[in-house]
Motif scaffolding. Structure first.
Motif: not given
Length: 486
Positions: A349-377
């Motif tokens: 499962l971690v290997g799958f996540g590693t591949v996904v995280a390395a794809l250019p499109a994952f930047e969209l997912v990262r930006d969405w997660v970090l943009g959630i209101e309420g802060g890093p926690l």
């Protein structure tokens, strides 16, 4: 197209895993599907990205999987788990049967006994107590889940559960991260869960509902452990392969309660001693040498603490119960074998996540997660919740989230003055909430062994293992935001 590939790969993984297909094959297939949609080189993503991520997880956490599974099997074969559970059941009695089951489960799992070992011991105990007290069988899974799969996995400071160990290399924390916040979360989860179960017991008595004398379709422990669908789902959930529960050399002569409980105490005492006294006072400068790879004392000390604690407890257990362990080699073989399939499954499962995280499109997912209101926690809690829910694995979802976003969260913590210990506790509790959705291996196994169905028992599992944990998570985030880590 890249984002569509990620969604399709994840959907394929979830659908086929739920139907009982092995994640060992599904995860690379799903990863290659995501890579194909992104027009990325497939073989390079498999052999270099996927396998590097999977191998890294095994390299970091195999000692805890190995020693945790071995300790749980030896505790079972020596009769120690049954002694501890039986002692609590006898002291509290059928009138407080629900409390007895919860406390027995909490004690053995907080002491380091593997979840599925605890299941197969607690179900017979709960059956006897619930029958004598006239408590409906359908409440058994929720009572066992509350004691074994909530606060002892992710909230209590120092718990040797692998989920509590996963954030340590990422955040440089210890098993005792944010201890008071962990205790507050434990109190909320325990009180809410006991309140709900008491409410359901009272409502059942009012309706004249009692313990069902015959539970149609009840599976024996051996049948549940050997069921292939149950096994496939279970091995991505915890560090013990259920198929090994029935193997080994179980004894009939159980130890006294003090002898049985001492190894559990040793786990916690050695873990605390290593964390607070030994490792902080050792000169670990040799880790800077090239032969040990790119690491730091903070990245490995937590793993070392838990590993030494489990290893010490194993030696104490064998010394105290050598006569009872009639076939020590068979018990050891079953214990160590029980760790292999789970760690390889979670690593996949971690290997799958590693591949996904390395794809250019994952930047969209990262930006969405970090943009959630309420802060890093809040965003950290959401990301671990969602990934644990999708994978049906707290350890898998947590590792995927931290592999992809751990460095980003550490940078945010440094910029905003957030204690990494607080990030650790939020991440672990977050992974231990929505992982208990219907496809979770622990849920499937527990229902099978208890002889109940999702329709009969799952609502109560949701209340004690998801709703209560979400309340605790919200409290930790609020208190951590206002007061910091403590």
């Amino acid at each position: 197209m890249g984002l569509l590939g990620i969604l399709l790969g994840l959907g394929l993984l979830i659908w086929l895993a739920y139907r009982g297909w092995s994640v060992l094959l599904l995860t690379p297939l799903a990863a290659m599907l995501a890579a194909a949609f992104a027009f990325e080189p497939l073989l390079a993503n498999w052999t270099q990205t996927f396998m590097t991520g999977a191998a890294g997880f095994i390299a970091q956490f195999f000692p805890i999987f190995l020693l945790g599974a071995l300790f749980g099997k030896l505790m079972e074969d020596s009769g120690s788990v049954r002694t501890v559970a039986g002692f609590i059941g006898d002291k509290l009695g059928p009138r407080r049967g629900i409390l007895a089951v919860v406390l027995a489960g909490a004690l053995v799992t907080y002491g380091g006994v593997s979840l599925f070992v605890a299941f197969f011991v607690l179900v017979p105990m709960a059956t006897a107590l619930f029958r004598d007290a006239g408590i409906p069988r359908r409440l058994m899974p929720a009572a066992i889940a509350l004691g074994t799969s909530t606060f002892t996995m992710s909230m209590l400071p120092g718990t040797p559960a692998v989920q509590n160990a996963i954030p340590m290399p990422f955040f440089g924390t210890t098993p005792f991260a944010a201890p008071v916040l962990g205790l507050i979360a434990t109190a909320i989860t325990l009180v809410f869960g006991l309140w709900w179960l008491g409410l359901m017991e009272a409502a059942a008595r009012k309706r004249g509902e009692g313990f069902e004398a015959e539970a149609g379709g009840t599976a024996s422990a051996e049948q549940a452990a050997e069921d292939l669908v149950v096994r496939e789902r279970a091995t991505v959930t915890r560090e013990f392969d259920p198929a090994e529960v029935q193997r080994g050399g179980a004894c009939t002569d159980r130890p006294g309660v003090l002898v049985a409980a001492l190894p559990l105490v040793v786990v916690l005492a050695v873990n605390l001693t290593m964390t607070a006294l030994v490792l902080p006072n050792l000169d670990l400068g040799f880790l800077a040498e090239e032969r040990f790879g790119p690491t730091t004392p903070a990245a490995v000390s937590g793993i070392w603490s838990v590993s030494v604690a489990l290893a010490t407890a194993i030696l104490v257990l064998i010394a105290l119960n050598r006569r009872r362990l009639t076939d020590l080699r068979a018990s050891v073989d079953a214990g160590v074998n029980a760790s292999v399939l789970p760690i390889v499954s979670v690593a996949s499962l971690v290997g799958f996540g590693t591949v996904v995280a390395a794809l250019p499109a994952f930047e969209l997912v990262r930006d969405w997660v970090l943009g959630i209101e309420g802060g890093p926690l809040v965003s950290l809690a959401v990301s671990t919740n969602v990934l644990a829910a999708l994978t049906g694995s707290a350890s898998g979802g947590l590792t995927i989230a931290l592999e992809a976003l751990g460095e980003t969260y550490m940078a945010l913590a440094a910029d905003l003055g957030i204690d990494p210990a607080l990030m650790h506790r939020v991440a672990v509790i977050g992974a231990g909430t929505l992982d208990m959705l219907p496809h979770n291996g622990a849920v499937v196994t527990l229902l099978a062994v208890c002889g109940t169905t999702h329709r009969e028992s799952y609502r109560d599992i949701v209340m004690v293992a998801i709703v209560g944990a979400l309340f605790a998570l919200a409290a930790v985030i609020v208190l951590g935001t206002l007061l910091g880590s403590f």
